[in-house]
Design an enzyme around this catalytic site. Structure first.
Site, PDB file in Angstrom:
ATOM      1  N   TYR A  85      -1.479   1.907  10.326  1.00 25.85           N
ATOM      2  CA  TYR A  85      -2.210   0.659  10.574  1.00 25.85           C
ATOM      3  C   TYR A  85      -2.911   0.684  11.941  1.00 25.85           C
ATOM      4  CZ  TYR A  85       0.380  -1.097   6.523  1.00 25.85           C
ATOM      5  OH  TYR A  85       0.895  -1.274   5.265  1.00 25.85           O
ATOM      6  N   GLU A 106       2.645  -7.506   7.209  1.00 26.72           N
ATOM      7  CA  GLU A 106       3.954  -7.308   7.829  1.00 26.72           C
ATOM      8  C   GLU A 106       4.433  -5.906   7.490  1.00 26.72           C
ATOM      9  OE1 GLU A 106       3.691 -10.240   5.939  1.00 26.72           O
ATOM     10  OE2 GLU A 106       3.612 -11.657   7.615  1.00 26.72           O
ATOM     11  N   ILE A 146       0.885  -1.170   0.000  1.00 28.34           N
ATOM     12  CA  ILE A 146       0.000   0.000   0.000  1.00 28.34           C
ATOM     13  C   ILE A 146       0.920   1.216   0.000  1.00 28.34           C
ATOM     14  CG2 ILE A 146      -0.374  -0.042   2.523  1.00 28.34           C
ATOM     15  CD1 ILE A 146      -3.270   1.057   1.873  1.00 28.34           C
ATOM     16  N   ALA A 147       0.689   2.134  -0.929  1.00 27.64           N
ATOM     17  CA  ALA A 147       1.592   3.286  -1.028  1.00 27.64           C
ATOM     18  C   ALA A 147       0.874   4.470  -1.671  1.00 27.64           C
ATOM     19  CB  ALA A 147       2.821   2.924  -1.865  1.00 27.64           C
ATOM     20  N   VAL A 148       1.275   5.636  -1.215  1.00 29.11           N
ATOM     21  CA  VAL A 148       0.789   6.904  -1.762  1.00 29.11           C
ATOM     22  C   VAL A 148       2.024   7.703  -2.171  1.00 29.11           C
ATOM     23  CG1 VAL A 148      -0.413   9.063  -1.186  1.00 29.11           C
ATOM     24  CG2 VAL A 148      -1.293   6.877  -0.321  1.00 29.11           C
ATOM     25  N   ASN A 173       9.399   1.460  10.191  1.00 28.01           N
ATOM     26  CA  ASN A 173       8.449   2.237   9.384  1.00 28.01           C
ATOM     27  C   ASN A 173       7.334   2.815  10.283  1.00 28.01           C
ATOM     28  OD1 ASN A 173       6.906   3.372   7.370  1.00 28.01           O
ATOM     29  ND2 ASN A 173       6.812   1.521   6.109  1.00 28.01           N
TER      30      ASN A 173
HETATM   31  C1  LIG Z   1       1.526   4.333   4.855  1.00 24.72           C
HETATM   32  C2  LIG Z   1       0.900   5.251   3.805  1.00 24.72           C
HETATM   33  C3  LIG Z   1       0.295   4.368   2.697  1.00 24.72           C
HETATM   34  C4  LIG Z   1      -0.207   6.095   4.458  1.00 24.72           C
HETATM   35  O1  LIG Z   1      -0.883   6.806   3.441  1.00 24.72           O
HETATM   36  P1  LIG Z   1      -1.338   8.339   3.649  1.00 24.72           P
HETATM   37  O2  LIG Z   1      -2.291   8.698   2.590  1.00 24.72           O
HETATM   38  O3  LIG Z   1      -0.123   9.189   3.771  1.00 24.72           O
HETATM   39  O4  LIG Z   1      -2.030   8.245   5.079  1.00 24.72           O
HETATM   40  P2  LIG Z   1      -3.350   9.019   5.608  1.00 24.72           P
HETATM   41  O5  LIG Z   1      -3.287  10.464   5.210  1.00 24.72           O
HETATM   42  O6  LIG Z   1      -4.549   8.261   5.194  1.00 24.72           O
HETATM   43  O7  LIG Z   1      -3.098   8.919   7.191  1.00 24.72           O
HETATM   44  C5  LIG Z   1      -3.981   8.264   8.082  1.00 24.72           C
HETATM   45  C6  LIG Z   1      -3.341   8.180   9.438  1.00 24.72           C
HETATM   46  O8  LIG Z   1      -2.128   7.413   9.397  1.00 24.72           O
HETATM   47  C7  LIG Z   1      -1.175   7.970  10.337  1.00 24.72           C
HETATM   48  N1  LIG Z   1      -0.056   8.571   9.593  1.00 24.72           N
HETATM   49  C8  LIG Z   1       0.049   8.723   8.257  1.00 24.72           C
HETATM   50  N2  LIG Z   1       1.228   9.315   7.946  1.00 24.72           N
HETATM   51  C9  LIG Z   1       1.863   9.546   9.113  1.00 24.72           C
HETATM   52  C10 LIG Z   1       3.127  10.138   9.437  1.00 24.72           C
HETATM   53  N3  LIG Z   1       3.948  10.633   8.493  1.00 24.72           N
HETATM   54  N4  LIG Z   1       3.464  10.203  10.746  1.00 24.72           N
HETATM   55  C11 LIG Z   1       2.657   9.714  11.714  1.00 24.72           C
HETATM   56  N5  LIG Z   1       1.433   9.156  11.458  1.00 24.72           N
HETATM   57  C12 LIG Z   1       1.056   9.061  10.165  1.00 24.72           C
HETATM   58  C13 LIG Z   1      -1.926   9.069  11.079  1.00 24.72           C
HETATM   59  O9  LIG Z   1      -2.580   8.473  12.181  1.00 24.72           O
HETATM   60  C14 LIG Z   1      -2.944   9.506  10.023  1.00 24.72           C
HETATM   61  O10 LIG Z   1      -4.075  10.136  10.564  1.00 24.72           O
HETATM   62  P3  LIG Z   1      -4.099  11.748  10.761  1.00 24.72           P
HETATM   63  O11 LIG Z   1      -3.568  12.345   9.505  1.00 24.72           O
HETATM   64  O12 LIG Z   1      -5.561  12.030  10.982  1.00 24.72           O
HETATM   65  O13 LIG Z   1      -3.232  12.026  11.957  1.00 24.72           O
HETATM   66  C15 LIG Z   1       1.963   6.233   3.214  1.00 24.72           C
HETATM   67  O14 LIG Z   1       2.625   6.866   4.292  1.00 24.72           O
HETATM   68  C16 LIG Z   1       3.003   5.586   2.316  1.00 24.72           C
HETATM   69  O15 LIG Z   1       2.784   5.429   1.112  1.00 24.72           O
HETATM   70  N6  LIG Z   1       4.164   5.216   2.897  1.00 24.72           N
HETATM   71  C17 LIG Z   1       5.259   4.630   2.070  1.00 24.72           C
HETATM   72  C18 LIG Z   1       4.947   3.212   1.681  1.00 24.72           C
HETATM   73  C19 LIG Z   1       4.795   2.321   2.911  1.00 24.72           C
HETATM   74  O16 LIG Z   1       5.583   2.384   3.842  1.00 24.72           O
HETATM   75  N7  LIG Z   1       3.760   1.468   2.859  1.00 24.72           N
HETATM   76  C20 LIG Z   1       3.485   0.527   3.923  1.00 24.72           C
HETATM   77  C21 LIG Z   1       4.342  -0.661   3.764  1.00 24.72           C
HETATM   78  S1  LIG Z   1       4.027  -1.905   4.988  1.00 24.72           S
END
Ligand SMILES: CC(C)(COP(=O)(O)OP(=O)(O)OC[C@H]1O[C@@H](n2cnc3c(N)ncnc32)[C@H](O)[C@@H]1OP(=O)(O)O)[C@@H](O)C(=O)NCCC(=O)NCCS
Length: 158
Positions: A127, A115, A81-83, A120
């Site tokens: 999660y 996992e 899952i990634a953004v 991270n």
């Molecule tokens: C993990 C990921 C998919 C989250 O997507 P996102 O669109 O940025 O997340 P959201 O905006 O939906 O965030 C939802 C909640 O997640 C948590 N969160 C997201 N980014 C965060 C950060 N940088 N620091 C702390 N908490 C975070 C917070 O609780 C957030 O809620 P809030 O914004 O109301 O505080 C994104 O960070 C990503 O692509 N990471 C790189 C790839 C990765 O590591 N994937 C998971 C592999 S296991």
């Protein structure tokens, strides 16, 4: 660009240039294109999706994220899952997670697992926010020796 529509839809091969760019930006050991093609065309247990932003006339469209999850009987695993880093923390990951959970619920999946690298923190927070709990640590799970946190979430409880 004034994006207003958020669409989550199945990934196609045409999405792969954007998906591969996000994959390379987000992961230490990125999947290659063949792995995604396998998920799209061959793996019957796989659900590869993208999140797409578009403007009102749909003349400006961008793939900004994706996820892949496997469903086998009453359990499912989130593999990816990634953004895009430039557009993280705008609830797009949450939109995909909600869609995964709704899809699992409709398919009577009971447990969702994943996992995540121990380092991270942002993904672990993400999660936890979506109801996952840490079950155990899988030592040296990744090829570079890093531990994985194994997390699960019941799907029949919202
Ligand atoms: C993990 C990921 C998919 C989250 O997507 P996102 O669109 O940025 O997340 P959201 O905006 O939906 O965030 C939802 C909640 O997640 C948590 N969160 C997201 N980014 C965060 C950060 N940088 N620091 C702390 N908490 C975070 C917070 O609780 C957030 O809620 P809030 O914004 O109301 O505080 C994104 O960070 C990503 O692509 N990471 C790189 C790839 C990765 O590591 N994937 C998971 C592999 S296991």
């Amino acid at each position: 660009m004034d994006y207003i529509n958020v669409t989550i839809r199945p990934m196609t091969k045409e999405d792969l240039p954007s998906v591969m760019e996000i994959e390379r930006l987000c992961f230490i050991n990125p999947w290659n294109e063949e792995q995604f093609i396998y998920e799209i065309e061959e793996n019957v247990y796989s659900n590869p999706w993208v999140v797409e932003l578009s403007n009102t006339n749909s003349d400006n469209v961008a793939i900004v994220g994706f996820c892949v999850y496997w469903q086998t009987f009453d359990s499912a695993t989130i593999c990816q899952i990634a953004v895009h880093p430039e557009i993280q923390r705008r609830q797009l990951g949450s939109a995909m997670m909600d869609e995964i959970i709704n899809d699992c619920y409709a398919k009577r999946v009971q447990t969702l697992t994943l996992e995540v690298r121990k380092s991270n923190t942002k993904a672990i927070n993400f999660y936890l926010k979506h109801g996952f709990e840490q079950v155990t640590v899988k030592e040296k799970y990744y090829t570079d020796g890093e531990d994985a946190i194994y997390m699960t979430r019941r799907v029949d409880i919202f």
